[in-house]
Design a protein around this motif. Sequence first.
Motif, short mmCIF file in Angstrom:
data_model
loop_
_atom_site.label_atom_id
_atom_site.label_comp_id
_atom_site.label_asym_id
_atom_site.label_seq_id
_atom_site.Cartn_x
_atom_site.Cartn_y
_atom_site.Cartn_z
N VAL A 182 47.49 -24.38 27.70
CA VAL A 182 48.77 -25.05 27.83
C VAL A 182 49.88 -24.21 27.22
O VAL A 182 50.94 -24.05 27.82
CB VAL A 182 48.72 -26.46 27.18
N LEU A 183 49.67 -23.67 26.02
CA LEU A 183 50.70 -22.84 25.39
C LEU A 183 51.04 -21.63 26.23
O LEU A 183 52.21 -21.27 26.37
CB LEU A 183 50.26 -22.41 23.99
N ARG A 198 57.29 -20.02 25.14
CA ARG A 198 57.83 -20.29 23.80
C ARG A 198 57.71 -21.76 23.44
O ARG A 198 58.17 -22.63 24.17
CB ARG A 198 59.27 -19.84 23.72
N SER A 199 57.08 -22.05 22.28
CA SER A 199 56.78 -23.43 21.93
C SER A 199 56.89 -23.67 20.43
O SER A 199 56.69 -22.77 19.63
CB SER A 199 55.35 -23.79 22.34
N ILE A 200 57.18 -24.90 20.10
CA ILE A 200 57.06 -25.42 18.74
C ILE A 200 55.86 -26.37 18.80
O ILE A 200 55.83 -27.28 19.63
CB ILE A 200 58.32 -26.18 18.31
N VAL A 201 54.89 -26.15 17.92
CA VAL A 201 53.68 -26.99 17.92
C VAL A 201 53.75 -27.94 16.73
O VAL A 201 53.95 -27.50 15.60
CB VAL A 201 52.41 -26.11 17.86
N ILE A 202 53.58 -29.23 17.02
CA ILE A 202 53.53 -30.25 15.97
C ILE A 202 52.18 -30.95 16.10
O ILE A 202 51.79 -31.37 17.19
CB ILE A 202 54.67 -31.27 16.13
N GLU A 221 44.53 -23.13 15.20
CA GLU A 221 43.72 -22.13 15.91
C GLU A 221 44.45 -21.66 17.17
O GLU A 221 44.44 -20.47 17.49
CB GLU A 221 42.35 -22.71 16.29
N ALA A 222 45.08 -22.58 17.90
CA ALA A 222 45.82 -22.20 19.11
C ALA A 222 46.98 -21.28 18.76
O ALA A 222 47.24 -20.29 19.46
CB ALA A 222 46.33 -23.46 19.83
#
Length: 128
Positions: free
Chosen positions: A1-2, A7-11, A22-23
């Motif tokens: 998915v990432l 470009r992403s912010i992971v919460i 880990e991702a």
Amino acid sequence: VLRRLGRSIVICHSQGGQIAFEAAAREQCVEALVGVEPSGFTSEVGRVDNVPVLLVYGDYLSASSDLPPLLEIGQSWLETFRKAGGQADVIDLPRLGVHGNSHMLMMDDNSDDVLGRVTSWLEDKLES
């Protein structure tokens, strides 16, 4: 998915911490990582040392017998992460005078206040 999103912010929250960290260690597109009382992290700290990390904790962790010692686990990981050159911050709500948060901070009555603090941190970190 990432990879697909870019470009992403992971919460992440609780047991999702291990998966999210880990991702982020595997994908270069993560710009910031926010863990809301995460119970797991990546052992590959050198792979996320360029990603700003925020850990958020409420005040009922010690009162719950069914939760692992999340604050202690997080502090231990933070030490290792910072020694590897990573930048990380902690929002410890009780130390800031914010009380009454359960393990489900995003569902508590003051969730808008908690989100505001996280959003301010993100804006500060992603501006630079």
